[in-house]
Design a protein around this motif. Structure first.
Motif, short mmCIF file in Angstrom:
data_model
loop_
_atom_site.label_atom_id
_atom_site.label_comp_id
_atom_site.label_asym_id
_atom_site.label_seq_id
_atom_site.Cartn_x
_atom_site.Cartn_y
_atom_site.Cartn_z
N PHE A 1 2.57 -4.23 3.42
CA PHE A 1 3.79 -3.42 3.45
C PHE A 1 3.44 -2.03 2.96
CE2 PHE A 1 7.79 -1.73 1.80
CZ PHE A 1 8.59 -1.91 2.92
N HIS A 2 3.67 -1.05 3.83
CA HIS A 2 3.41 0.34 3.44
C HIS A 2 4.62 0.86 2.67
CE1 HIS A 2 -0.34 1.01 5.61
NE2 HIS A 2 0.14 0.17 6.50
N THR A 3 4.34 1.44 1.52
CA THR A 3 5.45 1.89 0.70
C THR A 3 5.21 3.31 0.20
OG1 THR A 3 6.92 1.25 -1.11
CG2 THR A 3 4.57 0.87 -1.44
N ALA A 4 6.21 3.85 -0.50
CA ALA A 4 6.13 5.26 -0.91
C ALA A 4 5.10 5.44 -2.01
CB ALA A 4 7.50 5.74 -1.37
N PHE A 5 4.67 6.68 -2.15
CA PHE A 5 3.53 7.06 -2.98
C PHE A 5 3.54 6.41 -4.37
CE2 PHE A 5 0.77 11.17 -3.06
CZ PHE A 5 -0.33 10.41 -3.43
N GLU A 6 4.72 6.50 -5.02
CA GLU A 6 4.79 6.13 -6.44
C GLU A 6 5.22 4.69 -6.66
OE1 GLU A 6 6.73 7.64 -4.43
OE2 GLU A 6 8.44 8.62 -5.39
N THR A 7 5.23 3.86 -5.60
CA THR A 7 5.93 2.58 -5.72
C THR A 7 5.05 1.34 -5.52
OG1 THR A 7 6.50 2.53 -3.38
CG2 THR A 7 8.05 3.64 -4.84
N ALA A 8 3.73 1.49 -5.53
CA ALA A 8 2.89 0.32 -5.23
C ALA A 8 3.19 -0.84 -6.17
CB ALA A 8 1.42 0.70 -5.31
N ALA A 9 3.25 -0.53 -7.46
CA ALA A 9 3.41 -1.61 -8.44
C ALA A 9 4.77 -2.29 -8.28
CB ALA A 9 3.28 -1.05 -9.86
N ILE A 10 5.80 -1.50 -8.03
CA ILE A 10 7.13 -2.08 -7.98
C ILE A 10 7.40 -2.72 -6.61
CG2 ILE A 10 8.22 0.15 -7.46
CD1 ILE A 10 9.71 -2.74 -9.51
N ALA A 11 6.85 -2.15 -5.54
CA ALA A 11 7.02 -2.80 -4.24
C ALA A 11 6.33 -4.16 -4.27
CB ALA A 11 6.45 -1.93 -3.12
N ALA A 12 5.16 -4.21 -4.90
CA ALA A 12 4.46 -5.50 -5.02
C ALA A 12 5.30 -6.47 -5.86
CB ALA A 12 3.08 -5.29 -5.65
N THR A 13 5.91 -5.94 -6.91
CA THR A 13 6.79 -6.77 -7.75
C THR A 13 7.92 -7.36 -6.90
OG1 THR A 13 6.33 -5.41 -9.68
CG2 THR A 13 8.35 -6.71 -9.73
N GLY A 14 8.51 -6.50 -6.08
CA GLY A 14 9.60 -6.96 -5.21
C GLY A 14 9.13 -8.00 -4.22
N ILE B 1 0.85 -1.20 0.00
CA ILE B 1 0.00 0.00 0.00
C ILE B 1 0.89 1.25 0.00
CG2 ILE B 1 -1.73 1.30 1.28
CD1 ILE B 1 -2.86 -1.24 2.35
N PRO B 2 0.74 2.08 -1.02
CA PRO B 2 1.51 3.33 -1.04
C PRO B 2 0.74 4.41 -0.27
CG PRO B 2 0.23 3.19 -3.02
CD PRO B 2 -0.13 1.96 -2.18
N ALA B 3 1.25 5.61 -0.27
CA ALA B 3 0.53 6.71 0.36
C ALA B 3 -0.84 6.82 -0.29
CB ALA B 3 1.30 8.01 0.16
#
Lengths: 385, 367, 312
Positions: free
Chosen positions: C67-80, C45-47
């Motif tokens: 996992f809370h992640t930065a605003f622009e990174t939902a797709a890539i954090a999920a990828t990771g 979840i991003p901002a």
């Protein structure tokens, strides 16, 4: 069996990541880092490393992918340089705040504009306050070794680590590097056992909103982890020495025992300085060299021990904090503040944007240091005035 | 990997020192700690409302309920629900004016539900299976019902349902309705089977006063048209109007109720007007598909299809909208019905707005 | 079990006590999404509003990890996360990126494009409330034409049509795109279950009315979402491999757009400039005609579009 291989600094890093059995690699091309991940992608493609390689669309995403992977409990790796590192900045904070033991190689490169692809430390030093450990390596062997050491430390203190190597001087220069027996590396660096992983069956939220009643404590814990990292580094480097026969410390003294004058360096410039100090010693000059390897956590104790009682110290910075000093100089000066009697410290800015630093330059700095009486805020070396 | 059991509790994490916090910013407990019910200034309440069909019915048959039971797969319970208010559903199926259907909200959508047919079809199950409604606790009182009219048949039925011992004196039951002998026999046999004594002779009600605790008859004039009392406190009188058979059955039912009140020693009260019924505007028609009305119902399939057309105005028939649309997971589904968890319900009102039939209402919180 | 209108699992993976505003369909959307996906799920979840909804750092509102992640990174954090879990042998876990419209239409678009183009094996869901609600109702590129926000005041309301995010994703030829809204929970769940079985990048555009941001009473939010579908403001559809278009549903009667607009205070000023309402109607008409054309191209007919009053 271990074996020796002639490798560029970048490829030494790739081998380091391979020996460390990283599981997720995510990267974006940028000169002069690119050959690190090129080789890694090949190693993964050949099945020599069991890892997922994610070709992302930006460095910001490269770091974000590492963060996701590390949060999911995998060993994650990336490499970048300059603008790429700057683009990652937000996520560097994220990795550290989430306490994720990611390891990254940053190939020092000057920031634009004007465009430059050559070595300078402003990129990595601009990330000083993100909560990353930073290790400045001098040789390709160190580059290889420090990937392994970085994971070993990072996974214990739960902080990310950046190893920093100079553009071209290390990244694209070949040296023989000893690649260790994998079983031995595995013994030194066992698989990562995450304590707080994002995984099914564990309903936790990771990094949600912390109000003023808890945020400060999480930051306190980060600082404590950094402090603990000093001891962990020493312990692990002793073990590393026992197992692999390479003796690293937080700082590396050279001909320091009776030195009245000390030159402090970091990175690849150290090799030049070492040659200069060696020559000057032969000329009977009581000069020594201190190599700063660990920048974060800052090795206060070691620095004080090493510099206490010297006549004069020159700190060489391939970086500048505009409106202030060279950054290593500024940090060392602040570390030396409580030390009595005061040691005169002088900061030299040189080699920006990849300008060559020669033995002659170092010797001139020594001569300058010896004669200097007045305190000067900033001393430029080699600028065409 | 064996899953560790996770306790989802509303326990608070007490943070008094550093050691109470994890090394890494991860959650320790769950949001159940936040009793978001305190945000609420209105509360959703499940409250049965009257339907226009029910209000229009002289007998106040709980139409929504029996159709709900029928379509829920409980036709026998549906039949018994009918019998609580309608003594002779096969006669109403044939003769009733079906004011319920005139009032039916579905009329404004496509066509009214075939309530009379559904009621007859469902009621017939009681005939076939010999089902009767639950009787009230016995008062140990004897009541005579004297007369041949359908009103008296109804009075006997309800007096018996209200817990009295009933003897029906009728030489020609259902006289004047034009029923066949078989139909008369079918209904009289039901009364007998249930336990009503039927004596097929005419009596003068006055002669029964000493033997019985009360008498209901169609042979006397009524004093109070709302309670069916006569000048003689032991005698209650009701006659059919022959305008609407349900209304004539109602007269018998109401007379029996007055007797019941009298024998319990209570004040004999008139029936209060029914509460306002759910109107068509209260129905969320988006949850209903236009369907052809099935005029005559012969099979269970037809009955269920037609029953499913019912809006079930004001009666929860377990549609599940409130449960499905609750953003706060504060409505759980227990034994086929919604249960609101007021510890967490924030009072957003979605459940009420989406309730297709106005069973859920919002009431203000106090304070 | 009897629940006449719906076939939905009773399993709840959303806990009570989350702190979404009253009537938040972003919260309901998560509830439905996790009913469909089950609990073998990890979420990034991003901002966005959900940063707040899921509670204080020490508490959690879901029965699945987030996992809370930065605003622009939902797709890539999920990828990771997907890569990390895969490397740890948890290959069957569904990884969900769960972002608002700002994090999707605007700041997160680059990472989405990257993940979509690489066909990362994640589900990306945007709960679209048509503005930056968490920061106080600022305009995003998902804000529709004519809408008031705190940065598009009623005197000069939003003058661009909503960004067509679905077409952007379709151009990436991702295996599955679905538009859903909690007002149609079975359609929602059916698509989630379908998506769960597909490998690769799956995109959910979730229409999520926001009572405070839309200046609307909290009990209207499901109704507003339903009206959005009925008026074709938000058509329910699926796009497979960027080519196969399926319009799932068309309300069998004409519903005036005004019925949708008048529920919401954010469109109140439009009734003084009816020509602007006509502009919206024209946009809707053109978009619908385009979708019908694509549907026809795929199916050869439009007869298979469900045209019932009560679509589930």
């Amino acid at each position: 069996m271990s074996f020796k291989k002639v490798l560029t600094g970048n490829h030494a890093v790739s081998y380091g990541a391979t020996s460390a059995r990283v599981q997720v690699i995510s990267a974006y091309p940028i000169t002069p880092q690119t050959t690190i991940v090129e080789l890694l992608s090949e190693i993964v493609a050949e099945g020599k490393l069991d890892a997922i390689f994610v070709n992302v669309e930006s460095e910001h995403s490269a770091m974000s992918a590492c963060i996701g992977a590390s949060a999911a409990g995998a060993r994650a790796f990336t490499a970048t340089s300059a603008q790429g590192l700057a683009l990652m900045h937000e996520m560097l904070h994220w990795a550290a705040g989430a306490r994720l033991p990611i390891v990254m190689a940053n190939v020092n490169r000057a920031m634009a504009p004007p465009w430059s692809i050559w070595t300078e430390q402003n990129d990595s030093l601009s990330q000083r306050d993100t909560g990353w450990m930073q290790f400045y390596v001098e040789s390709n062997q160190e580059a290889y070794d420090y990937v392994i050491i970085a994971y070993k430390v990072a996974e214990q203190v739960l902080l990310p680590a950046m190893l920093v190597l100079d553009a071209f001087v290390l990244s694209h220069t070949s040296e023989p590097v000893e690649i260790y027996d994998q079983e031995k590396v595995d013994e030194f660096l066992p698989p990562y056992e995450p304590k707080f992983a994002i995984e099914p069956g564990k309903p936790i939220s990771y990094g949600a909103l912390s109000k003023p009643d808890t945020y400060m404590e999480f930051r306190y814990k980060m600082q404590k982890a950094m402090e603990k990292a000093v001891d962990v580094m020493e312990k692990e480097m002793n073990l590393f020495n026992e197992m692999f026969g390479r003796n690293y410390g937080l700082v590396e003294p050279y001909m320091m025992d009776d030195a009245d004058y000390v030159i402090v360096t970091s990175g690849a410039m150290t090799s030049t300085a070492r040659a200069a100090v060696h020559e000057m010693r032969e000329e009977g000059k009581k000069v020594g060299l201190l190599k700063m390897k660990t920048f974060r956590p800052f090795p206060f104790k070691k620095v004080r021990e090493m510099l206490k009682g010297r006549k004069k110290v020159a700190v060489l910075d391939r970086n500048i904090s505009f409106g202030h000093h060279g950054i290593f100089y500024e940090e060392i000066k602040s570390a030396m503040y409580p030390v009595e009697p005061k040691v005169p410290l002088y900061g030299y800015i040189l080699g920006l944007g990849g300008r060559d630093v020669t033995v002659k330059d170092i010797k001139e700095i020594y001569e300058d240091l010896v004669k200097r009486e007045e305190m000067e805020e900033i001393i430029w070396k080699g600028v065409k005035l | 990997m064996a899953k560790e059991p996770i306790e989802f509790t509303d326990k608070v994490v007490k943070v008094e020192s550093l050691n109470d916090l994890p090394e890494v910013p991860v959650s320790q407990r769950f949001t159940l700690v936040n009793k978001t019910g305190s945000w609420r200034n209105v509360r959703p309440v499940l409250e049965e409302q009257n339907a226009p069909c029910q209000n229009a019915c002289p007998l106040k048959v709980w139409v929504q309920s029996f159709i709900d039971l029928l379509t829920r797969g409980k036709p026998e319970e549906g039949a018994i629900e009918i019998l609580r208010n309608n003594p002779f559903p096969l006669l109403t199926r044939k003769l009733c004016k079906a004011k319920c259907e005139i009032a039916c909200n579905r009329k404004k959508y496509d066509a009214p539900v075939s309530i009379r047919e559904l009621e007859g079809f469902t009621g017939n199950i009681a005939y076939e299976k010999g089902l009767f409604p639950k009787r009230e606790e016995s008062l140990g009182k004897k009541v005579a019902v004297v007369g041949n009219s359908e009103t008296m048949m109804s009075a006997a039925y309800f007096a018996y349902m209200y817990g009295m011992d009933v003897t029906l004196y009728a030489s020609k039951p259902f006289d004047g309705l034009g029923l066949s002998d078989d139909e008369v026999k079918r209904e009289v046999d039901r009364l007998k089977k249930w336990g009503i004594k039927v004596i097929e002779e005419d009596k003068d009600p006055d002669t029964l006063k000493s033997e019985f605790d009360a008498v209901i008859t169609d042979k006397k004039d009524v004093e109070n048209k709302l309670t069916f009392q006569t000048q003689d406190e032991k005698i209650f009188a009701a006659k059919p109007e022959r305008k609407d058979i349900s209304r004539d059955f109602y007269f018998g039912k109401r007379a029996a109720k007055s007797v019941w009140q009298y024998l319990k020693g209570e004040e004999i009260t008139k029936d209060a007007p029914p509460p306002r019924a759910v109107s068509f505007n209260n129905i969320v028609t988006d949850y209903f598909e236009p369907e052809d009305r099935i005029d005559t119902i012969n099979t269970m399939e037809e009955a269920i299809a037609e029953g499913n057309r019912c809006f079930s105005c004001g009666h929860c028939n377990s549609c599940g909208n409130c449960y499905v649309f609750c953003p706060d997971a504060a409505i759980s589904w227990v034994d086929d019905f919604p249960v609101v968890d007021y510890d967490y319900c924030k009072g957003c009102g979605i459940c009420v707005n989406e309730c297709p039939r106005s069973v859920l209402i919002l009431v203000p919180e106090r304070g | 079990m009897i629940m006449r209108n719906w076939q939905v699992p009773l399993e709840e993976n959303l806990l009570e006590g989350h702190v979404a505003c009253q009537g938040c369909l972003g919260a309901l959307a998560m509830r439905l999404m996790l009913k469909g996906l089950g609990d073998n799920v990890a979420v990034a979840i991003p901002a966005c509003c959900w940063t707040i909804i899921s509670g204080d750092v020490l508490y959690h509102a879901l029965k699945v990890p987030v996992f809370h992640t930065a605003f622009e990174t939902a797709a890539i954090a999920a990828t990771g996360i997907k890569a990390g879990l895969t490397m740890r042998g948890k290959k069957d876990t569904t990884v969900l990126a769960w972002a608002g419209d700002g994090g999707t239409f605007d700041i997160g678009l680059q990472a989405i494009s990257g993940a979509a183009e690489r066909n990362e094996d994640i589900i990306y869901a945007v709960y679209d409330n048509e503005a930056y609600m968490n920061t106080g109702i600022q305009r995003s590129s998902a804000t529709p034409y004519g809408a008031w926000t705190t940065t598009t005041p009623a005197k000069r309301p939003e003058d661009k049509p909503k960004k067509d995010i679905i077409e952007i994703l379709a151009a990436h030829r991702v295996p599955y795109i679905a538009t859903v809204t909690p007002a149609y929970p079975e359609d929602f769940l059916r698509k989630v279950k379908k998506a769960k079985e597909i490998k690769g990048f799956r995109f959910f555009h979730i229409f999520s009315p926001c009572p405070p941001g839309w200046k609307m009473p909290s009990d209207y939010s499901v109704q507003a979402a339903r009206l959005a579908v009925q008026t074709k403001v938000f058509p329910l559809l699926e796009i497979e491999n960027g080519e196969k278009y399926t319009i799932n549903y068309e309300y069998p009667k004409e519903v005036p757009l005004e019925d949708y607009l008048k529920l919401q205070g954010r469109f109140k000023h439009l009734f003084k400039t009816p020509e602007k309402i006509e502009v919206i109607k024209e946009q809707i008409k053109k978009r619908w005609e385009y979708l019908v054309m694509r549907h026809k191209l795929t199916h050869g007919t439009t007869d298979n579009i469900v045209r019932k009053v009560f679509y589930k």
